[in-house]
Motif scaffolding. Structure first.
Motif, PDB file in Angstrom:
ATOM      1  N   THR A 118       0.838  -1.194   0.000  1.00  7.58           N
ATOM      2  CA  THR A 118       0.000   0.000   0.000  1.00  7.58           C
ATOM      3  C   THR A 118       0.872   1.242   0.000  1.00  7.58           C
ATOM      4  O   THR A 118       1.945   1.257   0.597  1.00  7.58           O
ATOM      5  CB  THR A 118      -0.969   0.015   1.201  1.00  7.58           C
ATOM      6  N   HIS A 119       0.397   2.274  -0.686  1.00 12.13           N
ATOM      7  CA  HIS A 119       1.088   3.567  -0.666  1.00 12.13           C
ATOM      8  C   HIS A 119       0.527   4.468   0.422  1.00 12.13           C
ATOM      9  O   HIS A 119       1.227   5.332   0.929  1.00 12.13           O
ATOM     10  CB  HIS A 119       0.932   4.308  -2.011  1.00 12.13           C
ATOM     11  N   HIS A 122      -1.556   2.541   5.326  1.00  9.37           N
ATOM     12  CA  HIS A 122      -0.833   1.811   6.377  1.00  9.37           C
ATOM     13  C   HIS A 122      -1.621   1.773   7.687  1.00  9.37           C
ATOM     14  O   HIS A 122      -1.672   0.741   8.361  1.00  9.37           O
ATOM     15  CB  HIS A 122       0.546   2.435   6.600  1.00  9.37           C
ATOM     16  N   TYR A 125      -4.353  -0.963   7.895  1.00  5.56           N
ATOM     17  CA  TYR A 125      -3.833  -2.320   8.040  1.00  5.56           C
ATOM     18  C   TYR A 125      -3.125  -2.533   9.378  1.00  5.56           C
ATOM     19  O   TYR A 125      -3.177  -3.626   9.932  1.00  5.56           O
ATOM     20  CB  TYR A 125      -2.938  -2.669   6.856  1.00  5.56           C
ATOM     21  N   GLU A 126      -2.493  -1.494   9.898  1.00  2.76           N
ATOM     22  CA  GLU A 126      -1.867  -1.610  11.220  1.00  2.76           C
ATOM     23  C   GLU A 126      -2.915  -1.886  12.291  1.00  2.76           C
ATOM     24  O   GLU A 126      -2.653  -2.635  13.238  1.00  2.76           O
ATOM     25  CB  GLU A 126      -1.080  -0.335  11.543  1.00  2.76           C
ATOM     26  N   THR A 131       2.233  -5.332   9.921  1.00  2.00           N
ATOM     27  CA  THR A 131       3.422  -4.567  10.277  1.00  2.00           C
ATOM     28  C   THR A 131       4.340  -4.517   9.056  1.00  2.00           C
ATOM     29  O   THR A 131       4.238  -5.356   8.160  1.00  2.00           O
ATOM     30  CB  THR A 131       4.185  -5.227  11.442  1.00  2.00           C
ATOM     31  N   PRO A 132       5.274  -3.563   9.022  1.00  7.00           N
ATOM     32  CA  PRO A 132       6.249  -3.551   7.931  1.00  7.00           C
ATOM     33  C   PRO A 132       7.078  -4.841   7.948  1.00  7.00           C
ATOM     34  O   PRO A 132       7.247  -5.467   8.999  1.00  7.00           O
ATOM     35  CB  PRO A 132       7.126  -2.335   8.231  1.00  7.00           C
TER      36      PRO A 132
END
Length: 145
Positions: A118-119, A122, A125-126, A131-132
């Motif tokens: 995703t751009h 974030h 989704y967090e 997570t990254p």
């Protein structure tokens, strides 16, 4: 999960691919989603046919207001993609409810990981546990486009 109430009042989430409004999804993605601009209807229909599909629908009208696709072997891995919420219902928590439904549905498969890219979403989704990547340098991609 076939049809379940959404935590957002007045909406339900379904994995019934037969309910997907393919024309609407194509219009959303090919015209407004930065990752799919210009995608052909034929390609979008193939993508839907080969995926686990999630739709969010208004309970009263049955109108589809959001979608997500998951590509998965249902054993070890999944890729969440083509998540889209119609602009007219953004800000109501539908995107988060959809991400939660996807997460909860996939949990039953015992997958090792679920990935997405995703751009700009974030935070959504967090909220549901993404997570990254811990070691992004270990990941590679093969692009044909």
């Amino acid at each position: 999960m076939s049809h379940v109430p959404s935590p957002v009042e007045g909406y339900e989430i379904s994995t019934d691919s037969g309910r997907i409004d393919a024309e609407r999804v194509h219009r959303w993605l090919s015209g407004d989603a930065y990752w799919a601009i210009g995608r052909t209807r034929e390609k979008q229909d193939r993508a839907i046919a080969g995926s686990l599909n999630f739709g969010v629908y208004e309970i009263v009208s049955g109108e589809q207001v959001a979608c997500a696709r998951v590509i998965t072997d249902r054993a070890t891995f999944a890729w969440l993609c083509d998540v889209y919420v119609d602009p007219s219902v953004r800000g109501k928590g539908i995107g988060t409810a959809l991400a939660e439904a996807v997460r909860d549905h996939l949990r039953a498969y015992g997958l090792r990981r679920v990935l997405l890219a995703t751009h700009d979403a974030h935070g959504v989704y967090e909220k549901v546990g993404f997570t990254p990547l811990e070691r992004p340098q270990e990941w590679m991609a093969l692009s044909f486009e």
